[in-house]
Design a protein around this motif. Structure first.
Motif, PDB file in Angstrom:
ATOM      1  N   ARG A  97       0.835  -1.201   0.000  1.00 14.93           N
ATOM      2  CA  ARG A  97       0.000   0.000   0.000  1.00 14.93           C
ATOM      3  C   ARG A  97       0.875   1.258   0.000  1.00 14.93           C
ATOM      4  NH1 ARG A  97      -1.035   3.576   3.579  1.00 14.93           N
ATOM      5  NH2 ARG A  97      -0.086   2.397   5.256  1.00 14.93           N
ATOM      6  N   VAL A  98       1.885   1.292   0.862  1.00 14.63           N
ATOM      7  CA  VAL A  98       2.790   2.449   0.937  1.00 14.63           C
ATOM      8  C   VAL A  98       3.519   2.623  -0.394  1.00 14.63           C
ATOM      9  CG1 VAL A  98       4.876   3.353   2.054  1.00 14.63           C
ATOM     10  CG2 VAL A  98       3.076   2.296   3.439  1.00 14.63           C
ATOM     11  N   LEU A  99       4.000   1.537  -0.945  1.00  7.85           N
ATOM     12  CA  LEU A  99       4.734   1.603  -2.216  1.00  7.85           C
ATOM     13  C   LEU A  99       3.846   2.127  -3.344  1.00  7.85           C
ATOM     14  CD1 LEU A  99       7.333   0.975  -3.795  1.00  7.85           C
ATOM     15  CD2 LEU A  99       6.410  -1.321  -4.185  1.00  7.85           C
ATOM     16  N   ARG A 100       2.677   1.551  -3.497  1.00  3.00           N
ATOM     17  CA  ARG A 100       1.796   1.917  -4.618  1.00  3.00           C
ATOM     18  C   ARG A 100       1.187   3.310  -4.457  1.00  3.00           C
ATOM     19  NH1 ARG A 100      -1.365  -2.572  -7.528  1.00  3.00           N
ATOM     20  NH2 ARG A 100       0.045  -4.326  -7.411  1.00  3.00           N
ATOM     21  N   ARG A 101       0.682   3.601  -3.276  1.00  7.42           N
ATOM     22  CA  ARG A 101      -0.084   4.839  -3.097  1.00  7.42           C
ATOM     23  C   ARG A 101       0.764   6.046  -2.735  1.00  7.42           C
ATOM     24  NH1 ARG A 101      -5.233   2.513   0.265  1.00  7.42           N
ATOM     25  NH2 ARG A 101      -5.998   1.154  -1.380  1.00  7.42           N
ATOM     26  N   ARG A 102       1.894   5.812  -2.104  1.00  4.70           N
ATOM     27  CA  ARG A 102       2.690   6.956  -1.644  1.00  4.70           C
ATOM     28  C   ARG A 102       3.980   7.147  -2.415  1.00  4.70           C
ATOM     29  NH1 ARG A 102       1.822   7.272   4.845  1.00  4.70           N
ATOM     30  NH2 ARG A 102      -0.425   7.454   4.752  1.00  4.70           N
ATOM     31  N   ILE A 103       4.729   6.087  -2.600  1.00  5.77           N
ATOM     32  CA  ILE A 103       6.066   6.252  -3.197  1.00  5.77           C
ATOM     33  C   ILE A 103       6.001   6.244  -4.723  1.00  5.77           C
ATOM     34  CG2 ILE A 103       8.367   5.242  -3.386  1.00  5.77           C
ATOM     35  CD1 ILE A 103       7.938   4.329  -0.406  1.00  5.77           C
ATOM     36  N   MET A 104       5.360   5.233  -5.315  1.00  2.64           N
ATOM     37  CA  MET A 104       5.291   5.167  -6.781  1.00  2.64           C
ATOM     38  C   MET A 104       4.459   6.304  -7.363  1.00  2.64           C
ATOM     39  SD  MET A 104       7.251   2.719  -7.695  1.00  2.64           S
ATOM     40  CE  MET A 104       6.820   2.581  -9.418  1.00  2.64           C
ATOM     41  N   ALA A 105       3.587   6.905  -6.570  1.00  7.83           N
ATOM     42  CA  ALA A 105       2.751   8.012  -7.047  1.00  7.83           C
ATOM     43  C   ALA A 105       3.474   9.354  -7.025  1.00  7.83           C
ATOM     44  CB  ALA A 105       1.483   8.096  -6.188  1.00  7.83           C
ATOM     45  N   LEU A 106       4.681   9.398  -6.484  1.00  9.99           N
ATOM     46  CA  LEU A 106       5.421  10.659  -6.404  1.00  9.99           C
ATOM     47  C   LEU A 106       5.879  11.091  -7.793  1.00  9.99           C
ATOM     48  CD1 LEU A 106       7.675  10.055  -3.278  1.00  9.99           C
ATOM     49  CD2 LEU A 106       5.622  11.455  -3.431  1.00  9.99           C
ATOM     50  N   PRO A 107       5.865  12.394  -8.050  1.00 19.06           N
ATOM     51  CA  PRO A 107       6.353  12.878  -9.345  1.00 19.06           C
ATOM     52  C   PRO A 107       7.856  12.606  -9.478  1.00 19.06           C
ATOM     53  CG  PRO A 107       5.900  14.713  -7.862  1.00 19.06           C
ATOM     54  CD  PRO A 107       5.419  13.479  -7.171  1.00 19.06           C
ATOM     55  N   GLY A 108       8.229  12.118 -10.629  1.00 14.89           N
ATOM     56  CA  GLY A 108       9.643  11.897 -10.899  1.00 14.89           C
ATOM     57  C   GLY A 108      10.127  10.489 -10.650  1.00 14.89           C
ATOM     58  N   VAL A 109       9.353   9.638  -9.971  1.00 16.31           N
ATOM     59  CA  VAL A 109       9.800   8.270  -9.693  1.00 16.31           C
ATOM     60  C   VAL A 109       9.780   7.471 -10.986  1.00 16.31           C
ATOM     61  CG1 VAL A 109       9.254   6.108  -8.502  1.00 16.31           C
ATOM     62  CG2 VAL A 109       9.095   8.278  -7.282  1.00 16.31           C
ATOM     63  N   GLY A 110      10.926   6.886 -11.312  1.00 17.63           N
ATOM     64  CA  GLY A 110      11.040   6.064 -12.505  1.00 17.63           C
ATOM     65  C   GLY A 110      10.926   4.598 -12.165  1.00 17.63           C
ATOM     66  N   SER A 111      11.978   4.047 -11.610  1.00 14.79           N
ATOM     67  CA  SER A 111      11.964   2.631 -11.250  1.00 14.79           C
ATOM     68  C   SER A 111      12.339   2.473  -9.779  1.00 14.79           C
ATOM     69  CB  SER A 111      12.925   1.840 -12.138  1.00 14.79           C
ATOM     70  OG  SER A 111      14.246   2.301 -11.937  1.00 14.79           O
ATOM     71  N   VAL A 112      11.904   1.353  -9.224  1.00 13.93           N
ATOM     72  CA  VAL A 112      12.131   1.069  -7.809  1.00 13.93           C
ATOM     73  C   VAL A 112      12.549  -0.384  -7.667  1.00 13.93           C
ATOM     74  CG1 VAL A 112      11.014   0.887  -5.551  1.00 13.93           C
ATOM     75  CG2 VAL A 112      10.422   2.773  -7.057  1.00 13.93           C
ATOM     76  N   GLU A 113      13.522  -0.632  -6.827  1.00 17.47           N
ATOM     77  CA  GLU A 113      13.906  -2.001  -6.484  1.00 17.47           C
ATOM     78  C   GLU A 113      13.785  -2.152  -4.986  1.00 17.47           C
ATOM     79  OE1 GLU A 113      17.437  -4.388  -8.060  1.00 17.47           O
ATOM     80  OE2 GLU A 113      18.102  -3.800  -6.049  1.00 17.47           O
ATOM     81  N   ALA A 114      13.123  -3.214  -4.533  1.00 16.13           N
ATOM     82  CA  ALA A 114      12.884  -3.439  -3.115  1.00 16.13           C
ATOM     83  C   ALA A 114      13.698  -4.625  -2.610  1.00 16.13           C
ATOM     84  CB  ALA A 114      11.395  -3.681  -2.867  1.00 16.13           C
ATOM     85  N   ASN A 115      14.284  -4.455  -1.445  1.00 15.56           N
ATOM     86  CA  ASN A 115      14.967  -5.536  -0.740  1.00 15.56           C
ATOM     87  C   ASN A 115      14.394  -5.606   0.668  1.00 15.56           C
ATOM     88  OD1 ASN A 115      17.506  -4.224  -2.518  1.00 15.56           O
ATOM     89  ND2 ASN A 115      17.234  -6.426  -2.635  1.00 15.56           N
ATOM     90  N   VAL A 116      13.768  -6.726   0.992  1.00 13.65           N
ATOM     91  CA  VAL A 116      13.174  -6.907   2.313  1.00 13.65           C
ATOM     92  C   VAL A 116      14.267  -7.342   3.273  1.00 13.65           C
ATOM     93  CG1 VAL A 116      11.484  -8.219   3.661  1.00 13.65           C
ATOM     94  CG2 VAL A 116      10.941  -7.513   1.323  1.00 13.65           C
ATOM     95  N   MET A 117      14.329  -6.670   4.418  1.00 15.44           N
ATOM     96  CA  MET A 117      15.333  -7.007   5.428  1.00 15.44           C
ATOM     97  C   MET A 117      14.913  -8.289   6.143  1.00 15.44           C
ATOM     98  SD  MET A 117      16.909  -4.792   8.559  1.00 15.44           S
ATOM     99  CE  MET A 117      15.393  -4.721   9.502  1.00 15.44           C
ATOM    100  N   LEU A 118      15.812  -9.253   6.197  1.00 17.45           N
ATOM    101  CA  LEU A 118      15.540 -10.501   6.904  1.00 17.45           C
ATOM    102  C   LEU A 118      15.977 -10.414   8.359  1.00 17.45           C
ATOM    103  CD1 LEU A 118      16.648 -13.046   4.157  1.00 17.45           C
ATOM    104  CD2 LEU A 118      14.331 -12.238   4.691  1.00 17.45           C
ATOM    105  N   SER A 119      17.136  -9.837   8.586  1.00 17.68           N
ATOM    106  CA  SER A 119      17.631  -9.648   9.957  1.00 17.68           C
ATOM    107  C   SER A 119      18.603  -8.497   9.962  1.00 17.68           C
ATOM    108  CB  SER A 119      18.320 -10.917  10.480  1.00 17.68           C
ATOM    109  OG  SER A 119      19.513 -11.171   9.755  1.00 17.68           O
ATOM    110  N   GLU A 120      18.856  -7.975  11.146  1.00 18.43           N
ATOM    111  CA  GLU A 120      19.756  -6.831  11.278  1.00 18.43           C
ATOM    112  C   GLU A 120      20.678  -7.068  12.457  1.00 18.43           C
ATOM    113  OE1 GLU A 120      19.293  -2.063  11.063  1.00 18.43           O
ATOM    114  OE2 GLU A 120      17.893  -3.078  12.407  1.00 18.43           O
ATOM    115  N   GLU A 121      21.943  -6.912  12.219  1.00 18.92           N
ATOM    116  CA  GLU A 121      22.934  -7.013  13.284  1.00 18.92           C
ATOM    117  C   GLU A 121      23.592  -5.660  13.442  1.00 18.92           C
ATOM    118  OE1 GLU A 121      23.128  -9.747  15.072  1.00 18.92           O
ATOM    119  OE2 GLU A 121      21.663 -10.648  13.725  1.00 18.92           O
ATOM    120  N   ARG A 122      23.577  -5.163  14.649  1.00 21.84           N
ATOM    121  CA  ARG A 122      24.176  -3.862  14.899  1.00 21.84           C
ATOM    122  C   ARG A 122      25.592  -4.071  15.412  1.00 21.84           C
ATOM    123  NH1 ARG A 122      22.425   1.487  15.760  1.00 21.84           N
ATOM    124  NH2 ARG A 122      23.803   2.571  17.182  1.00 21.84           N
TER     125      ARG A 122
END
Length: 151
Positions: free
Chosen positions: A121-146
């Protein structure tokens, strides 16, 4: 750049571990009086070596179980000003970080969402709808080590 001595570096390390430490605690840990430690910390703030304190929230415990890194390539750089694009992104609460980068993409975003459906929903309605956005690549975080410690 600020000239830092070993005591300054030790204070920065201690504050990076726990920014709530008092000047008295810091002083005892580095062998300074409370006023001397306080003056040094204030000097580090004034010099810009310390920019502020942040609250480190656990997104998952707050109901945001998905973190996605987006690479965003603008369609045409002249279509929207970079300042306007960054300002608009900053108004989207799910966008936690905006980095203007060199390389395949123009921007790298850190986006949090409740689940994958919420992210879509955020991607389609908010980010991809922004003026100037051409292409987007998404990487889902599996884990995070600090990694511990400051810079």
């Amino acid at each position: 750049m600020t000239d830092l001595d070993d005591t300054d570096r030790r204070l920065l390390l201690l504050l990076s571990e726990d920014a709530t430490r008092s000047a008295g605690q810091l002083g005892r840990m580095v062998g300074l009086s409370q006023p001397a430690a306080w003056r040094r910390v204030q000097r580090l703030y004034r010099s810009g070596a310390i920019r502020g304190r942040r609250l480190d929230l656990d997104a998952e415990k707050l109901g945001f179980g998905v973190t996605v890194f987006l690479g965003v390539k603008l369609a045409t750089k002249g279509r929207v000003s970079l300042d306007d694009f960054e300002r608009i992104l900053g108004a989207i609460p799910e966008v936690q970080r905006v980095e203007h980068v060199l390389g395949l993409y123009d921007y790298r975003l850190r986006v949090v969402a409740r689940d994958l459906a919420d992210f879509e929903r955020v991607l389609r309605r908010r980010i991809m709808a922004l003026p100037g956005v051409g292409s987007v690549e998404a990487n889902v975080m599996l884990s995070e080590e600090r990694l511990p410690g400051p810079l």
